[in-house]
Design a protein around this motif. Structure first.
Motif, short mmCIF file in Angstrom:
data_model
loop_
_atom_site.label_atom_id
_atom_site.label_comp_id
_atom_site.label_asym_id
_atom_site.label_seq_id
_atom_site.Cartn_x
_atom_site.Cartn_y
_atom_site.Cartn_z
N GLY A 11 0.76 -1.09 0.08
CA GLY A 11 0.06 -0.15 -0.01
C GLY A 11 1.00 1.18 0.14
O GLY A 11 1.77 1.48 0.94
N ASN A 12 0.77 1.98 -0.97
CA ASN A 12 1.30 3.48 -1.18
C ASN A 12 0.44 4.44 -0.80
O ASN A 12 -0.41 4.81 -1.31
N TRP A 13 0.72 5.00 0.71
CA TRP A 13 -0.12 5.88 1.26
C TRP A 13 0.14 7.29 0.44
O TRP A 13 -0.52 8.38 1.03
N LYS A 14 1.20 7.40 -0.11
CA LYS A 14 1.58 8.86 -0.88
C LYS A 14 1.62 9.80 0.20
O LYS A 14 1.99 9.63 1.46
N CYS A 15 1.07 10.93 -0.14
CA CYS A 15 1.26 12.25 0.92
C CYS A 15 -0.27 12.28 1.62
O CYS A 15 -0.70 13.23 1.41
N TRP A 173 -1.40 5.94 -16.87
CA TRP A 173 -2.72 6.39 -17.27
C TRP A 173 -3.89 5.70 -16.54
O TRP A 173 -4.87 5.98 -16.51
N ALA A 174 -3.44 4.87 -15.64
CA ALA A 174 -4.26 3.99 -14.72
C ALA A 174 -4.00 4.32 -13.28
O ALA A 174 -4.86 4.08 -12.56
N ILE A 175 -3.02 5.16 -13.23
CA ILE A 175 -2.65 5.90 -11.53
C ILE A 175 -3.79 6.62 -11.17
O ILE A 175 -3.72 7.69 -11.66
N GLY A 176 -4.54 6.24 -10.08
CA GLY A 176 -5.34 7.18 -9.36
C GLY A 176 -6.45 7.73 -10.47
O GLY A 176 -7.14 8.77 -10.20
N THR A 177 -6.59 7.17 -11.59
CA THR A 177 -7.71 7.50 -12.43
C THR A 177 -8.92 6.62 -12.39
O THR A 177 -9.99 7.23 -13.05
N TYR A 212 1.44 -5.71 -10.26
CA TYR A 212 0.58 -4.52 -10.94
C TYR A 212 -0.16 -3.46 -10.17
O TYR A 212 -0.43 -3.74 -9.03
N GLY A 213 -0.02 -2.27 -10.63
CA GLY A 213 -0.40 -1.09 -9.94
C GLY A 213 -1.20 0.02 -11.05
O GLY A 213 -0.69 0.08 -11.94
N GLY A 214 -2.45 0.34 -10.65
CA GLY A 214 -3.13 1.38 -11.19
C GLY A 214 -4.81 1.16 -11.11
O GLY A 214 -5.02 -0.14 -11.68
N SER A 215 -4.97 1.61 -10.02
CA SER A 215 -6.53 1.69 -9.93
C SER A 215 -6.99 0.33 -9.51
O SER A 215 -7.85 -0.27 -9.89
N LEU A 234 0.39 -3.22 -6.44
CA LEU A 234 0.98 -1.93 -5.57
C LEU A 234 -0.40 -1.08 -5.66
O LEU A 234 -0.94 -0.75 -6.68
N VAL A 235 -0.81 -0.77 -4.30
CA VAL A 235 -2.08 -0.03 -4.22
C VAL A 235 -2.04 1.40 -3.86
O VAL A 235 -1.36 1.47 -2.64
N GLY A 236 -2.64 2.35 -4.37
CA GLY A 236 -2.61 3.62 -3.97
C GLY A 236 -3.87 3.87 -2.99
O GLY A 236 -4.06 3.72 -2.11
N GLY A 237 -4.79 4.62 -3.73
CA GLY A 237 -6.14 4.88 -3.08
C GLY A 237 -6.91 3.98 -2.29
O GLY A 237 -7.32 4.54 -1.31
C1 PEP Z 1 0.09 3.99 -6.81
O1 PEP Z 1 0.17 4.97 -6.30
O2 PEP Z 1 1.01 3.38 -7.05
C2 PEP Z 1 -1.30 3.59 -7.56
C3 PEP Z 1 -1.26 2.56 -8.15
O3 PEP Z 1 -2.24 4.44 -7.13
P1 PEP Z 1 -3.90 3.81 -7.45
O4 PEP Z 1 -4.27 2.68 -6.93
O5 PEP Z 1 -4.73 5.05 -6.50
O6 PEP Z 1 -4.02 3.96 -8.84
#
Ligand code: PEP
Length: 256
Positions: A11-15, A173-177, A212-215, A234-237
Motif C-alpha cells: 500500500g502506497n499511502w503517498k502524501c 494512465w491507470a494511476i489514480g484515475t 500490477y499497480g493502477g486503480s 501496488l495499491v494507492g487509493g
Molecule cells: C500508486 O500510487 O502506485 C497507485 C497504483 O495508485 P492507485 O491505486 O490510486 O491507482
C-alpha cells in the motif's frame, strides 16, 4: 501466478495521513492481516509516520516500506532521506521510480537506477516502478518503453542483488484515475517484463515478483491477480482504507 512467487500486496499511502491517522490505519491493517496466509503485506506511509507505524507493526507480519530513497547514503542533500536512515526505522522495501516521482518531480531513469542501487546497498528491497504514458500506449510503444526503463534500472545487476528486486508495472494512465488496465493488458505487459528481465538478469527472472499497480480495487483485484505473471499489487487509493486494502490482500492470498 507461480506458487514459487509469494504474492506481495503493498500500500502506497503517498502524501496522506498524519501520524495519528497513520497509526489508526496501521492498527486496522495489522489486525486484519493477522489471519491472512499466502501473501506478504507491506505499507508505505509518508516518511513522517514511518517510525510510529514501524513500532505499531512490530510483532505482526505486515512489513514497512518507504515511498522513495535517496541515491546517496548521506551528504548535503536537503530534505532527502537515505537508505540507511530508512533501514534503521525498520523499512524492508523502498519504492523507487514511482510515476509521480518521475512525472511530477522529473526524476530521470538514471536517478531511478542510482536509487535502486542505494536501496540494495542499504539492505532494502527496491520496488521498481515502470509504466507507459497514454501517448506511449496509443502510439504502440508500451513494450519498448517498459524494456527501456528496465534496462536503465537493472542492467549490470548481479544475481544476488537481482533476487531482491521487485518490479511494479504501473501504467501512468491507470494511476489514480479509476481506469485499470484490463487483465489481458496487464498479463501482456508482465510477460514482457519477465522476458526482458530474463535477458538482463538470467534465470533470476523466473522468481522475480512483478506487481500490477493502477486503480486496483477490491472488485477488480481477483481478475488482475489471477493472471499468470501478476505476482501482487501496488495499491494507492484503495490502500487508504483498511477494508479495501485487506480485501485486495485476500484476493492475492487466494491466488497463490
Ligand atoms: C500508486 O500510487 O502506485 C497507485 C497504483 O495508485 P492507485 O491505486 O490510486 O491507482
Amino acid at each position: 501466478m507461480s506458487a514459487a512467487r509469494l504474492p506481495l500486496v503493498a500500500g502506497n499511502w503517498k502524501c496522506h495521513k498524519t501520524v495519528v491517522e497513520a497509526l489508526a490505519l496501521a492498527t486496522e491493517v495489522k489486525h486484519g492481516a493477522g489471519a491472512l496466509r499466502g501473501v506478504e503485506i507491506a505499507v508505505a506511509p509518508p516518511f513522517t509516520a514511518l517510525q510510529a507505524v514501524g513500532k505499531r507493526l512490530e510483532g505482526s507480519a505486515v512489513v514497512l516500506a518507504s515511498q522513495d530513497c535517496h541515491w546517496e547514503d548521506a551528504g548535503a542533500f536537503t530534505a532527502a532521506v537515505s537508505a540507511p536512515m530508512l533501514r534503521e526505522l525498520g523499512c524492508r522495501y523502498a519504492i523507487v521510480g514511482h510515476s509521480e516521482r518521475r512525472h511530477v518531480f522529473r526524476e530521470t531513469d538514471d536517478e531511478v537506477r542510482k536509487k535502486l542501487r542505494a536501496a540494495l546497498r542499504g539492505d532494502l528491497r527496491p520496488i521498481l516502478c515502470i509504466g507507459e504514458t497514454l501517448d506511449e500506449r496509443d502510439g504502440g510503444r508500451t513494450l519498448e518503453r517498459l524494456a527501456a526503463q528496465l534496462e536503465a534500472a537493472l542492467s549490470g545487476l548481479g544475481a544476488a542483488d537481482a533476487a531482491n528486486v521487485v518490479v511494479a508495472y504501473e501504467p501512468v494512465w491507470a494511476i489514480g484515475t479509476g481506469r485499470n488496465a484490463t487483465p489481458a493488458q496487464a498479463q501482456e505487459a508482465h510477460a514482457h517484463v519477465r522476458e526482458v528481465a530474463r535477458a538482463l538478469l538470467g534465470g533470476v527472472a523466473d522468481g522475480l515478483r512483478i506487481l500490477y499497480g493502477g486503480s486496483v480495487k477490491p472488485d477488480n483485484a481477483a481478475e488482475l491477480l489471477g493472471q499468470r505473471d501478476v505476482d501482487g499489487a501496488l495499491v494507492g487509493g484503495a490502500s487508504l482504507e483498511a477494508k479495501s486494502f485487506l480485501a485486495i490482500a485476500r484476493a492475492a492470498a487466494g491466488r497463490g
